[in-house]
Design a protein around this motif. Structure first.
Motif, PDB file in Angstrom:
ATOM      1  N   LEU A 163      -4.472  -2.197  18.659  1.00 48.36           N
ATOM      2  CA  LEU A 163      -3.003  -2.170  18.667  1.00 48.36           C
ATOM      3  C   LEU A 163      -2.483  -1.748  20.037  1.00 48.36           C
ATOM      4  CD1 LEU A 163      -2.907   1.095  18.495  1.00 48.36           C
ATOM      5  CD2 LEU A 163      -2.642   0.741  16.089  1.00 48.36           C
ATOM      6  N   LYS A 164      -1.214  -2.114  20.283  1.00 47.57           N
ATOM      7  CA  LYS A 164      -0.563  -1.595  21.490  1.00 47.57           C
ATOM      8  C   LYS A 164      -0.294  -0.121  21.207  1.00 47.57           C
ATOM      9  CE  LYS A 164       1.527  -5.761  23.254  1.00 47.57           C
ATOM     10  NZ  LYS A 164       1.814  -6.671  22.125  1.00 47.57           N
ATOM     11  N   ARG A 165      -0.466   0.721  22.232  1.00 50.82           N
ATOM     12  CA  ARG A 165      -0.365   2.175  21.978  1.00 50.82           C
ATOM     13  C   ARG A 165       0.966   2.552  21.335  1.00 50.82           C
ATOM     14  NH1 ARG A 165      -3.738   1.938  26.325  1.00 50.82           N
ATOM     15  NH2 ARG A 165      -5.770   2.858  25.889  1.00 50.82           N
ATOM     16  N   ASP A 166       2.046   1.819  21.678  1.00 49.39           N
ATOM     17  CA  ASP A 166       3.345   2.189  21.092  1.00 49.39           C
ATOM     18  C   ASP A 166       3.518   1.655  19.657  1.00 49.39           C
ATOM     19  OD1 ASP A 166       3.745  -0.462  21.547  1.00 49.39           O
ATOM     20  OD2 ASP A 166       5.348  -0.245  23.024  1.00 49.39           O
ATOM     21  N   GLU A 167       2.462   0.982  19.127  1.00 49.02           N
ATOM     22  CA  GLU A 167       2.542   0.486  17.740  1.00 49.02           C
ATOM     23  C   GLU A 167       1.870   1.428  16.732  1.00 49.02           C
ATOM     24  OE1 GLU A 167       2.303  -4.355  18.544  1.00 49.02           O
ATOM     25  OE2 GLU A 167       0.474  -3.226  18.137  1.00 49.02           O
ATOM     26  N   LEU A 168       1.258   2.496  17.233  1.00 47.77           N
ATOM     27  CA  LEU A 168       0.466   3.357  16.351  1.00 47.77           C
ATOM     28  C   LEU A 168       1.284   3.896  15.172  1.00 47.77           C
ATOM     29  CD1 LEU A 168      -2.229   4.747  15.715  1.00 47.77           C
ATOM     30  CD2 LEU A 168      -1.519   6.644  17.160  1.00 47.77           C
ATOM     31  N   LYS A 169       2.497   4.384  15.488  1.00 48.47           N
ATOM     32  CA  LYS A 169       3.336   4.964  14.429  1.00 48.47           C
ATOM     33  C   LYS A 169       3.630   3.912  13.352  1.00 48.47           C
ATOM     34  CE  LYS A 169       6.820   8.498  14.902  1.00 48.47           C
ATOM     35  NZ  LYS A 169       8.020   8.898  15.594  1.00 48.47           N
ATOM     36  N   ALA A 170       3.969   2.691  13.784  1.00 48.70           N
ATOM     37  CA  ALA A 170       4.324   1.627  12.843  1.00 48.70           C
ATOM     38  C   ALA A 170       3.123   1.236  11.978  1.00 48.70           C
ATOM     39  CB  ALA A 170       4.847   0.414  13.614  1.00 48.70           C
ATOM     40  N   HIS A 171       1.927   1.206  12.577  1.00 42.31           N
ATOM     41  CA  HIS A 171       0.737   0.835  11.791  1.00 42.31           C
ATOM     42  C   HIS A 171       0.429   1.920  10.751  1.00 42.31           C
ATOM     43  CE1 HIS A 171      -1.165  -2.585  14.319  1.00 42.31           C
ATOM     44  NE2 HIS A 171       0.142  -2.600  14.415  1.00 42.31           N
ATOM     45  N   ARG A 172       0.605   3.186  11.150  1.00 39.65           N
ATOM     46  CA  ARG A 172       0.370   4.270  10.193  1.00 39.65           C
ATOM     47  C   ARG A 172       1.397   4.214   9.055  1.00 39.65           C
ATOM     48  NH1 ARG A 172      -2.483   8.870  11.285  1.00 39.65           N
ATOM     49  NH2 ARG A 172      -0.813  10.194  10.491  1.00 39.65           N
ATOM     50  N   ARG A 173       2.634   3.877   9.399  1.00 35.13           N
ATOM     51  CA  ARG A 173       3.701   3.747   8.387  1.00 35.13           C
ATOM     52  C   ARG A 173       3.353   2.620   7.407  1.00 35.13           C
ATOM     53  NH1 ARG A 173       6.589   7.318   6.742  1.00 35.13           N
ATOM     54  NH2 ARG A 173       5.988   6.438   4.774  1.00 35.13           N
ATOM     55  N   PHE A 174       2.871   1.486   7.984  1.00 32.05           N
ATOM     56  CA  PHE A 174       2.489   0.324   7.167  1.00 32.05           C
ATOM     57  C   PHE A 174       1.427   0.728   6.142  1.00 32.05           C
ATOM     58  CE2 PHE A 174      -0.394  -3.207   6.332  1.00 32.05           C
ATOM     59  CZ  PHE A 174       0.462  -4.236   5.988  1.00 32.05           C
ATOM     60  N   ILE A 175       0.417   1.490   6.610  1.00 27.76           N
ATOM     61  CA  ILE A 175      -0.676   1.920   5.720  1.00 27.76           C
ATOM     62  C   ILE A 175      -0.114   2.815   4.610  1.00 27.76           C
ATOM     63  CG2 ILE A 175      -2.794   3.329   5.598  1.00 27.76           C
ATOM     64  CD1 ILE A 175      -3.395   2.345   8.508  1.00 27.76           C
ATOM     65  N   LYS A 176       0.697   3.803   5.001  1.00 26.91           N
ATOM     66  CA  LYS A 176       1.249   4.750   4.017  1.00 26.91           C
ATOM     67  C   LYS A 176       2.089   4.014   2.974  1.00 26.91           C
ATOM     68  CE  LYS A 176       1.411   8.864   6.892  1.00 26.91           C
ATOM     69  NZ  LYS A 176       2.176   9.566   7.911  1.00 26.91           N
ATOM     70  N   ASP A 177       2.961   3.105   3.437  1.00 30.32           N
ATOM     71  CA  ASP A 177       3.847   2.383   2.507  1.00 30.32           C
ATOM     72  C   ASP A 177       3.032   1.552   1.516  1.00 30.32           C
ATOM     73  OD1 ASP A 177       5.979   3.484   3.720  1.00 30.32           O
ATOM     74  OD2 ASP A 177       6.569   1.695   4.872  1.00 30.32           O
ATOM     75  N   LEU A 178       1.995   0.861   2.053  1.00 31.48           N
ATOM     76  CA  LEU A 178       1.188  -0.010   1.189  1.00 31.48           C
ATOM     77  C   LEU A 178       0.501   0.804   0.090  1.00 31.48           C
ATOM     78  CD1 LEU A 178       0.625  -3.064   1.229  1.00 31.48           C
ATOM     79  CD2 LEU A 178      -1.505  -2.579   2.404  1.00 31.48           C
ATOM     80  N   VAL A 179      -0.064   1.961   0.482  1.00 29.21           N
ATOM     81  CA  VAL A 179      -0.751   2.824  -0.493  1.00 29.21           C
ATOM     82  C   VAL A 179       0.252   3.295  -1.549  1.00 29.21           C
ATOM     83  CG1 VAL A 179      -1.982   5.012  -0.796  1.00 29.21           C
ATOM     84  CG2 VAL A 179      -2.513   3.548   1.159  1.00 29.21           C
ATOM     85  N   GLU A 180       1.416   3.763  -1.086  1.00 30.74           N
ATOM     86  CA  GLU A 180       2.412   4.298  -2.038  1.00 30.74           C
ATOM     87  C   GLU A 180       2.926   3.202  -2.961  1.00 30.74           C
ATOM     88  OE1 GLU A 180       5.107   6.473   0.480  1.00 30.74           O
ATOM     89  OE2 GLU A 180       3.474   7.883   0.927  1.00 30.74           O
ATOM     90  N   ASN A 181       3.130   1.996  -2.429  1.00 29.54           N
ATOM     91  CA  ASN A 181       3.613   0.893  -3.261  1.00 29.54           C
ATOM     92  C   ASN A 181       2.627   0.514  -4.354  1.00 29.54           C
ATOM     93  OD1 ASN A 181       5.953   0.770  -1.866  1.00 29.54           O
ATOM     94  ND2 ASN A 181       5.327  -0.925  -0.508  1.00 29.54           N
ATOM     95  N   LYS A 182       1.347   0.859  -4.146  1.00 28.14           N
ATOM     96  CA  LYS A 182       0.323   0.585  -5.180  1.00 28.14           C
ATOM     97  C   LYS A 182       0.289   1.713  -6.210  1.00 28.14           C
ATOM     98  CE  LYS A 182      -2.146  -2.977  -3.428  1.00 28.14           C
ATOM     99  NZ  LYS A 182      -2.343  -4.189  -4.182  1.00 28.14           N
ATOM    100  N   GLY A 183       1.141   2.742  -6.018  1.00 29.44           N
ATOM    101  CA  GLY A 183       1.138   3.888  -6.924  1.00 29.44           C
ATOM    102  C   GLY A 183      -0.030   4.815  -6.646  1.00 29.44           C
ATOM    103  N   MET A 184      -0.604   4.726  -5.417  1.00 26.79           N
ATOM    104  CA  MET A 184      -1.732   5.597  -5.062  1.00 26.79           C
ATOM    105  C   MET A 184      -1.240   6.678  -4.112  1.00 26.79           C
ATOM    106  SD  MET A 184      -4.407   2.499  -4.383  1.00 26.79           S
ATOM    107  CE  MET A 184      -6.012   3.170  -4.702  1.00 26.79           C
ATOM    108  N   ASN A 185      -2.090   7.709  -3.918  1.00 28.24           N
ATOM    109  CA  ASN A 185      -1.695   8.820  -3.036  1.00 28.24           C
ATOM    110  C   ASN A 185      -2.705   8.993  -1.906  1.00 28.24           C
ATOM    111  OD1 ASN A 185       0.595   9.772  -4.607  1.00 28.24           O
ATOM    112  ND2 ASN A 185      -0.974  10.239  -6.141  1.00 28.24           N
ATOM    113  N   ILE A 186      -2.162   9.475  -0.781  1.00 29.72           N
ATOM    114  CA  ILE A 186      -3.022   9.719   0.386  1.00 29.72           C
ATOM    115  C   ILE A 186      -3.302  11.210   0.495  1.00 29.72           C
ATOM    116  CG2 ILE A 186      -3.088   9.683   2.919  1.00 29.72           C
ATOM    117  CD1 ILE A 186      -1.433   7.154   2.859  1.00 29.72           C
ATOM    118  N   LEU A 187      -4.592  11.568   0.598  1.00 26.78           N
ATOM    119  CA  LEU A 187      -4.924  12.967   0.842  1.00 26.78           C
ATOM    120  C   LEU A 187      -4.839  13.230   2.345  1.00 26.78           C
ATOM    121  CD1 LEU A 187      -5.845  15.595  -0.522  1.00 26.78           C
ATOM    122  CD2 LEU A 187      -8.192  14.895  -0.084  1.00 26.78           C
TER     123      LEU A 187
END
Ligand SMILES: C[S@@+](CC[C@H](N)C(=O)[O-])C[C@H]1O[C@@H](n2cnc3c(N)ncnc32)[C@H](O)[C@@H]1O
Length: 359
Positions: A310-334
């Motif tokens: 990723l481009k270094r300035d995309e890190l926050k957005a990629h982490r957000r994408f991961i978190k949203d996808l997990v939450e939308n599945k009704g799962m939780n991140i430890l």
């Protein structure tokens, strides 16, 4: 301290436990800091890596402290390796106009007994001279190829033969693994040795693991050796990668890897059908994120290691994408931790996201 070397050449050296030796050796090579003309020393359970005479590592102590605890810097004598030229291949290089020296590559990949090297446009016409100099200065190397980039979904390298044997099949040694690879038919990089070692120290006693883009099997084999009671499903779309993976399974005498040839998106739902996975590896760094949805459906409360360019300035957005996808599945991140493994281009980074799911 007992050092098993003669007092030939005095150098600063990195002292590290054997268990982390390969990881540190690879990092020093990548940074161009290891003096490859000198024999690596041993001192009980520790290895001693000689640094180049002009090392800048000791100036910036933070650089090597970043590697973690238990790493020291010492000064002592090392034995010269017969046939190795001080200063590396540059010292043997003939026929290159002096003004082009700054364009010479400072490092290259050694895969088994072959070298793969990237050349800047300015020195491309001298590829043959550079390759001959590498053969002369590195007695174990048999063939040298120019890396013209990777292509297609199988991530296969386009190569130009420069010097030595025109053969692309070789056996690469990494830690205590032997990995047969064909640099013209499959993807393999020696640069992730440290990462494979890290995961092999994380795996539990008996896990169900999915290696989605397994290639010739280096991650799967490292995990299989570390945890013989685990069950590892290794998927790759490239039929040549599966043939080599099967050979590597035999070469390394592991019995707990099940290879699958095909598209990971199509195969994953059936593989996860019986029992959820405890761990998934996603090493298709330009598009791993596109497969996360598929993987989450077959996961228990385990780990996902997702490799991402990723481009270094995309890190926050990629982490957000991961978190949203997990939450939308009704799962939780430890936990979700993201770490840069290496630079990929001046603006891009190669990052691993370690994601731990919880109930
Ligand atoms: C970057 S390589 C990683 C290989 C291996 N994990 C390693 O570290 O050497 C990505 C691999 O994914 C495979 N691949 C690409 N698309 C795929 C897909 N849709 N399904 C399964 N494998 C795929 C390629 O053939 C390639 O071997």
């Amino acid at each position: 301290m007992r050092a098993s070397m003669t007092e030939d050449v005095k150098r600063l050296a990195i002292r590290v436990r054997k268990s982390r030796g390969e990881e540190i050796r690879r990092s020093l090579l990548d940074m161009g800091e290891l003096d490859t003309t000198l024999r690596i020393g041993k001192d009980g359970d520790f290895l001693l890596f000689p640094l180049r005479e002009d090392t800048r590592l000791s100036e910036n102590i933070e650089n090597w402290r970043l590697w973690g605890k238990g790493i020291g810097i010492v000064s002592l004598g090392f034995e010269k390796i017969k046939g190795r030229i001080v200063g590396g291949y540059r010292e043997c290089l003939n026929g290159l106009p002096e003004g082009l020296r700054p364009f010479l590559p400072s490092s290259f990949d050694v895969i088994g007994d072959l070298v793969v090297i990237k050349l800047q446009r300015e020195v491309e016409p001298f590829g043959g001279n550079i390759a001959s100099a590498i053969l002369e200065s590195h007695p174990g190397i048999r063939g040298v190829f120019q890396d013209l980039g990777v292509k297609g979904s199988f991530r296969i390298r386009v190569l130009r033969h420069l010097a030595g044997e025109n053969r692309t099949l070789t056996i690469h040694k990494e830690y205590d693994m032997r990995l047969k690879t064909d640099i013209a038919k499959v993807y393999f990089t020696p640069r992730l040795a440290g990462e494979r070692h890290r995961l092999s120290r994380m795996i539990g006693k008996s896990e169900r693991v999915l290696d989605m883009f397994a290639g010739i099997g280096p991650f799967s084999i490292a995990l299989a050796r570390a945890s013989p009671a685990s069950e590892i499903h290794a998927v790759d779309a490239n039929p040549d990668a599966i043939i080599l993976m099967e050979e590597n399974i035999r070469l390394n005498k592991v019995e707990n890897i099940i290879p699958h040839q095909g598209d990971a998106r199509e195969l994953t739902p059936a593989l996860g059908g019986k029992r959820p996975f405890d761990r998934a590896l996603m090493n298709l760094p330009h598009s791993s994120l596109e497969f996360l949805d598929t993987v989450l459906d077959v996961m228990g409360y385990g780990w996902i290691h997702l490799y991402d360019i990723l481009k270094r300035d995309e890190l926050k957005a990629h982490r957000r994408f991961i978190k949203d996808l997990v939450e939308n599945k009704g799962m939780n991140i430890l936990t979700l931790s993201s770490r840069e493994i290496k630079g990929y281009s001046p603006v891009e980074a190669f990052v691993v996201h370690d994601l731990k799911l919880k109930g």
